[in-house]
Every structure is written in structure tokens, then in C-alpha cells.
Design an enzyme around this catalytic site. Structure first.
Site, PDB file in Angstrom:
ATOM      1  N   ARG A  85       2.287   9.213   6.207  1.00 59.49           N
ATOM      2  CA  ARG A  85       1.046   9.645   6.866  1.00 59.49           C
ATOM      3  C   ARG A  85      -0.157   9.571   5.942  1.00 59.49           C
ATOM      4  O   ARG A  85      -1.194  10.154   6.237  1.00 59.49           O
ATOM      5  CB  ARG A  85       1.176  11.107   7.289  1.00 59.49           C
ATOM      6  CG  ARG A  85       2.201  11.367   8.321  1.00 59.49           C
ATOM      7  CD  ARG A  85       2.493  12.841   8.364  1.00 59.49           C
ATOM      8  NE  ARG A  85       2.994  13.247   9.670  1.00 59.49           N
ATOM      9  CZ  ARG A  85       3.632  14.383   9.889  1.00 59.49           C
ATOM     10  NH1 ARG A  85       3.834  15.218   8.894  1.00 59.49           N
ATOM     11  NH2 ARG A  85       4.041  14.684  11.082  1.00 59.49           N
TER      12      ARG A  85
ATOM     13  N   ASP B 213       9.948  -6.912  -4.259  1.00 58.25           N
ATOM     14  CA  ASP B 213       9.023  -7.565  -3.334  1.00 58.25           C
ATOM     15  C   ASP B 213       9.342  -9.057  -3.286  1.00 58.25           C
ATOM     16  O   ASP B 213       9.778  -9.632  -4.285  1.00 58.25           O
ATOM     17  CB  ASP B 213       7.562  -7.336  -3.741  1.00 58.25           C
ATOM     18  CG  ASP B 213       6.634  -7.431  -2.533  1.00 58.25           C
ATOM     19  OD1 ASP B 213       6.112  -6.386  -2.093  1.00 58.25           O
ATOM     20  OD2 ASP B 213       6.445  -8.545  -2.009  1.00 58.25           O
TER      21      ASP B 213
ATOM     22  N   LYS C 274       5.443   9.786  14.473  1.00 56.51           N
ATOM     23  CA  LYS C 274       4.515   8.942  13.717  1.00 56.51           C
ATOM     24  C   LYS C 274       3.580   8.186  14.669  1.00 56.51           C
ATOM     25  O   LYS C 274       2.368   8.119  14.466  1.00 56.51           O
ATOM     26  CB  LYS C 274       5.312   7.960  12.840  1.00 56.51           C
ATOM     27  CG  LYS C 274       4.507   6.837  12.228  1.00 56.51           C
ATOM     28  CD  LYS C 274       3.525   7.323  11.196  1.00 56.51           C
ATOM     29  CE  LYS C 274       2.540   6.254  10.787  1.00 56.51           C
ATOM     30  NZ  LYS C 274       1.448   6.728   9.967  1.00 56.51           N
TER      31      LYS C 274
ATOM     32  N   TYR D 191       0.827  -1.222   0.000  1.00 53.13           N
ATOM     33  CA  TYR D 191       0.000   0.000   0.000  1.00 53.13           C
ATOM     34  C   TYR D 191       0.857   1.266   0.000  1.00 53.13           C
ATOM     35  O   TYR D 191       0.462   2.281  -0.556  1.00 53.13           O
ATOM     36  CB  TYR D 191      -0.891   0.038   1.244  1.00 53.13           C
ATOM     37  CG  TYR D 191      -2.055  -0.915   1.206  1.00 53.13           C
ATOM     38  CD1 TYR D 191      -3.303  -0.507   0.747  1.00 53.13           C
ATOM     39  CD2 TYR D 191      -1.916  -2.227   1.647  1.00 53.13           C
ATOM     40  CE1 TYR D 191      -4.379  -1.374   0.731  1.00 53.13           C
ATOM     41  CE2 TYR D 191      -2.998  -3.110   1.631  1.00 53.13           C
ATOM     42  CZ  TYR D 191      -4.224  -2.672   1.172  1.00 53.13           C
ATOM     43  OH  TYR D 191      -5.281  -3.536   1.155  1.00 53.13           O
TER      44      TYR D 191
ATOM     45  N   CYS E 122      -3.058   0.938  10.918  1.00 57.16           N
ATOM     46  CA  CYS E 122      -2.254   1.918  11.656  1.00 57.16           C
ATOM     47  C   CYS E 122      -2.788   2.230  13.053  1.00 57.16           C
ATOM     48  O   CYS E 122      -2.098   1.999  14.039  1.00 57.16           O
ATOM     49  CB  CYS E 122      -2.153   3.204  10.841  1.00 57.16           C
ATOM     50  SG  CYS E 122      -1.239   2.988   9.308  1.00 57.16           S
TER      51      CYS E 122
ATOM     52  N   ARG F   3     -11.243  25.346  20.840  1.00 57.73           N
ATOM     53  CA  ARG F   3     -10.095  24.482  21.140  1.00 57.73           C
ATOM     54  C   ARG F   3     -10.507  23.035  21.422  1.00 57.73           C
ATOM     55  O   ARG F   3      -9.791  22.297  22.083  1.00 57.73           O
ATOM     56  CB  ARG F   3      -9.314  25.070  22.328  1.00 57.73           C
ATOM     57  CG  ARG F   3      -8.493  26.297  21.959  1.00 57.73           C
ATOM     58  CD  ARG F   3      -7.958  27.057  23.139  1.00 57.73           C
ATOM     59  NE  ARG F   3      -9.006  27.628  23.952  1.00 57.73           N
ATOM     60  CZ  ARG F   3      -9.670  28.742  23.661  1.00 57.73           C
ATOM     61  NH1 ARG F   3      -9.393  29.410  22.555  1.00 57.73           N
ATOM     62  NH2 ARG F   3     -10.635  29.182  24.448  1.00 57.73           N
TER      63      ARG F   3
END
Ligand SMILES: NC(=O)c1ccc[n+]([C@@H]2O[C@H](COP(=O)([O-])OP(=O)(O)OC[C@H]3O[C@@H](n4cnc5c(N)ncnc54)[C@H](O)[C@@H]3O)[C@@H](O)[C@H]2O)c1
Length: 415
Positions: free
Chosen positions: A152, A31, A204, A11, A258, A244
Site C-alpha cells: 500500500r 530481476d 487491495k 518500485y 495503481c 462523515r
């Protein structure tokens, strides 16, 4: 022209390799998976991502990229292999380790090695750096450059975000970070910020831990609101008017490769117990079981009840089912002997049986919406109401219009 070897064409690795090739680098994509290598060499891609097939076909046909199982000498090596959890809920770094061993014999003085895989703090220096140093006698930072550049991007918008997101680049020293920045700035239009290896690794993990904790808060808030018989979506909508405050949405749980994993990586090397991060994981993991309980309550008076799941993937508009909470819900209901039918046209290959729209709704007693795919908006309420045996909808994503559902005679349940 610089030659870049990208290890892992999943991905993240495949779109990155394509963007690098498109930007003028000579790219070799590696790969270990025969199926992936053969498919790519036949001009097809194994990942369903907007614009990717076209881009890949462009770069492979003009020979800007070559796909192989065999590593070659290059100027830059980018490792983008998977980092799953092992049985002890710790990071399984075996793919990174084998990728590092796979490139060690090809590294020369002056090369740059970049780790992109999401990893526990210290992995770039202590695993990738050490493996190369020990086997080549070259020193990281002195003889070769070493950097960590986390990714990200959001599935479904990967190519757009590869170009436009800001990036953080950590180096074992300033030179390494600068060299890595030079690689990415050929196609990244977002800001590229330089820092150390460990800061970049923690940044991360902190980003996704923050999201997981925030979602756990909204899931807990939804349970509290349910006790008060109050709509949590209204509460969040009004609370977020505060300049806020930014509460994320509750839902059927947290999935994907993730958010459910990265918080555990952050805790991987520390002995501190009872962390907020750990507790948030527990909250988010419990949600699919709370939803399943609610489903059983709704259908308890029906004989041989059937439940239709709208959505199996963990996220709207993508077919990725990794860690999807919908799977926990399916398994839980299935275990209780419920006839569960899944409708998710975006999920292409899975061991779970995906039904047609017609079959999924036929004789159904409850439609449980788990993923807010845009494509579900195209299914008319009239059709749904005529197909189902009992008109119940349980909406875990605030997807349906309550007043419209009422018009069609649905009983509407919502998180
Ligand atoms: N998918 C996302 O949305 C996303 C977003 C941000 C970060 N990440 C991180 O990026 C990394 C890669 O994730 P992904 O989703 O691309 O994984 P993936 O499983 O889709 O792809 C990894 C690829 O690496 C290959 N591979 C494994 N070991 C190899 C080796 N030794 N040599 C060559 N190839 C090898 C596998 O065959 C596979 O094709 C992970 O650490 C992940 O956490 C992913």
C-alpha cells in the site's frame, strides 16, 4: 538466519528486499532486466526514492543482499513483479506466471511463497499456487505455505510507509498467513492483519477502486460547479467539515500504476455490466480531454499559441509518469498543432522532451499546472510573468494563490 528470494526489483521489490536485508534476513534479489541487475551490482539504484540509495548501498556492502538474474533455493520467495493491463483492459498476468515458473524448481517442503503484486482475485491460489503444485507435486497449505500480501506504499514515501503502514496478509490457510506475518513483522511497525487469500486480494483492489470512484465524484462535482460558476475547492473544503464526508480533490485526471488499473482488476473475472466502478473510470479518463478543450478555448485568439505544462508526472514530488493524465493532455494539444513545452525537473528519462524553466516559459501564452510539485513554489511569479508572452495560468491543482496572481496581472483559470 532465513534466506529470502525477492523476485522483481522494481518500485516495490527493491525497497522491500532492502528492508528485509536491513532487518537481518539473507536476501537474494532477482530481476530479469540486465540493466537493473548490472546497475544494482555496481552499487547504484534505478529508482529515485528517498533514502533508498543509501539503504541499498549499506545492505549490499555488508553482503546482506545479493542481486542476480538466477533464482536460488531459499526459505521464502516473494513475488513483486509488474501486473500491467493488456490491450483488452484485463490484467496481464504473464510476469507473475513467468515468476512462478522461475521459482518452481527451487521450492522445497516447508517453504513460504508470498505474492505481493496487485492481482485479480484468485491469482495467488489459481495461478501461483497451481503452477507450483502441478510442477512440484507439493500441496499448497500442506507442504508449502502460500500467502498474498499486497503493498500500500505511496511513491515518494515508500521506505517510511513500508515500516509504518498497516498490512493485510492473506493465507491459503491460517498457518500460511501466520508464517508470512512473521516475515514482515521484523520491520513493519504498523498493525498486520491476517485473513484469507481472496479477501486480501480484494481488499487491495477495493482500496484503490474506492479512491478512483471518490475522485470521479470530485471531478464530476467540479464540472457541475463550473456550470454554476462556483469554486469547487470551496465546496469541497466546506463539505469536508461534515464529520462523515471526505471528498478527495479533483484534478487533471488519475494516473500512476495503481489507481487507474486496480479497479479494472476488481472487475476482471465478473460479468456484471454498468458498474459504478467502470463508470468512474470513464469519468476520470475523460478529464484530460475536458482540460485540453478548455485550454484550446483559452488560447483560441492567439496566433501560433504556446502552452507550458508544469508537471508531467502523475503525482506531486515524484518523477513517475506511468499513466499520467499529463501525457494525454500533451498528446491532445500536440495533435491540435499547439506548441507544447514541458517543464518537469523530476522526470528523468522519457521520450517526451523536457525543457528548461527558461525555455518552457519563453513566449508562452498559457501556463497549465498539472502536477503540484513543491519545487514549482520556488519559481517566482515575477519571473513567470516576465517570461511569458501572455499571462494566463490554468491551475488544475488549486496550487496558486489567486490574489497574488492578480497582483502580477495574470488571468487565472482553475478547475
Ligand atoms: N509502484 C507502486 O507504487 C505500487 C504500489 C502498490 C502496489 N504495486 C504493485 O506491485 C507490483 C510491482 O510493481 P512495481 O511498481 O514494483 O513494478 P516495476 O515494473 O517497477 O518492477 C517490476 C520488476 O519486475 C521485474 N520482472 C518482471 N518479470 C520478472 C521475472 N519473471 N523474474 C524476475 N523479475 C521480473 C521487472 O524487470 C521489473 O524490474 C505490481 O503488481 C504493482 O501493481 C505497486
Amino acid at each position: 538466519m532465513k534466506k529470502i528470494c525477492v523476485i522483481g526489483l522494481g518500485y516495490i521489490g527493491l525497497p522491500t528486499a532492502c528492508m528485509l536485508a536491513y532487518s537481518g534476513y539473507k536476501v537474494i534479489g532477482i530481476d530479469v532486466n540486465d540493466y537493473i541487475v548490472n546497475l544494482l551490482n555496481s552499487g547504484e539504484v534505478h529508482i529515485d526514492e528517498e533514502g533508498l540509495r543509501k539503504l541499498f548501498q549499506k545492505v549490499i556492502s555488508n553482503k546482506a543482499i545479493k542481486v542476480s538474474k538466477n533464482v536460488e533455493e531459499a526459505d521464502v520467495f516473494i513475488i513483486a513483479v509488474s501486473t500491467p493491463l493488456n490491450k483488452e483492459n484485463k490484467a496481464d498476468l504473464s510476469y507473475i506466471i513467468s515468476a512462478a515458473y522461475g521459482i518452481k524448481d527451487y521450492i522445497k517442503k516447508g517453504n513460504l511463497v508470498i505474492l505481493e503484486s496487485t492481482s485479480p482475485p484468485g491469482t495467488t491460489r489459481n495461478i501461483v499456487g497451481n503452477i507450483i503444485e502441478e510442477s512440484t507435486k507439493l500441496r499448497a497449505g500442506r507442504d508449502f505455505y502460500l500467502a498474498y500480501c499486497p503493498e500500500r506504499v505511496m511513491p515518494g514515501k515508500v521506505l517510511y510507509e513500508l515500516i509504518n503502514n498497516a498490512r493485510i496478509v492473506g493465507g491459503i490457510n491460517k498457518e500460511s498467513a501466520k508464517k508470512a506475518k512473521e516475515v514482515y513483522e521484523k520491520f513493519v511497525e504498523g498493525k498486520i492483519k491476517l485473513t484469507t487469500l481472496e479477501i486480501a486480494e480484494i481488499v487491495k483492489l477495493a482500496e484503490n477502486s474506492y479512491r478512483d470512484v471518490n475522485i470521479a465524484f470530485s471531478n464530476e462535482l467540479s464540472l457541475i460547479c463550473s456550470d454554476y460558476a462556483v469554486d469547487v475547492w470551496d465546496v469541497i473544503k466546506f463539505a469536508n467539515k461534515h464529520p462523515r464526508v471526505n471528498i478527495l480533490n479533483p484534478g487533471p485526471g488519475v494516473g500512476g500504476h495503481c489507481i487507474p488499473i486496480d479497479p479494472l482488476f476488481l472487475l476482471d473475472n465478473i460479468s456484471r455490466k454498468d458498474t459504478l466502478i467502470e463508470k468512474s473510470r470513464i469519468v476520470n479518463k475523460s478529464v484530460p480531454f475536458i482540460i485540453s478543450k478548455k485550454v484550446l478555448e483559452i488560447i483560441k485568439d492567439y496566433k501560433n499559441p504556446k502552452v507550458t505544462l508544469f508537471g508531467l508526472s502523475y503525482k506531486e514530488n515524484v518523477g513517475d509518469i506511468r499513466e499520467s493524465p499529463a501525457i494525454d493532455i500533451y498528446n491532445e494539444l500536440f495533435k491540435k498543432g499547439i506548441n507544447v513545452s514541458i517543464f518537469d525537473p523530476l522526470v528523468k528519462s522519457t521520450k517526451y522532451k523536457i525543457a528548461s524553466l527558461e525555455n518552457s516559459l519563453k513566449n508562452s501564452d498559457l501556463l497549465l499546472l498539472l502536477t503540484a510539485h513543491k519545487i514549482f513554489k520556488k519559481v517566482s511569479l515575477d519571473y513567470i510573468s516576465k517570461s511569458m508572452r501572455n499571462k494566463n495560468i490554468f491551475d488544475t491543482r488549486n496550487f496558486f494563490n489567486k490574489d497574488l496572481l492578480k497582483k502580477y496581472g495574470f488571468k487565472y483559470y482553475k478547475i
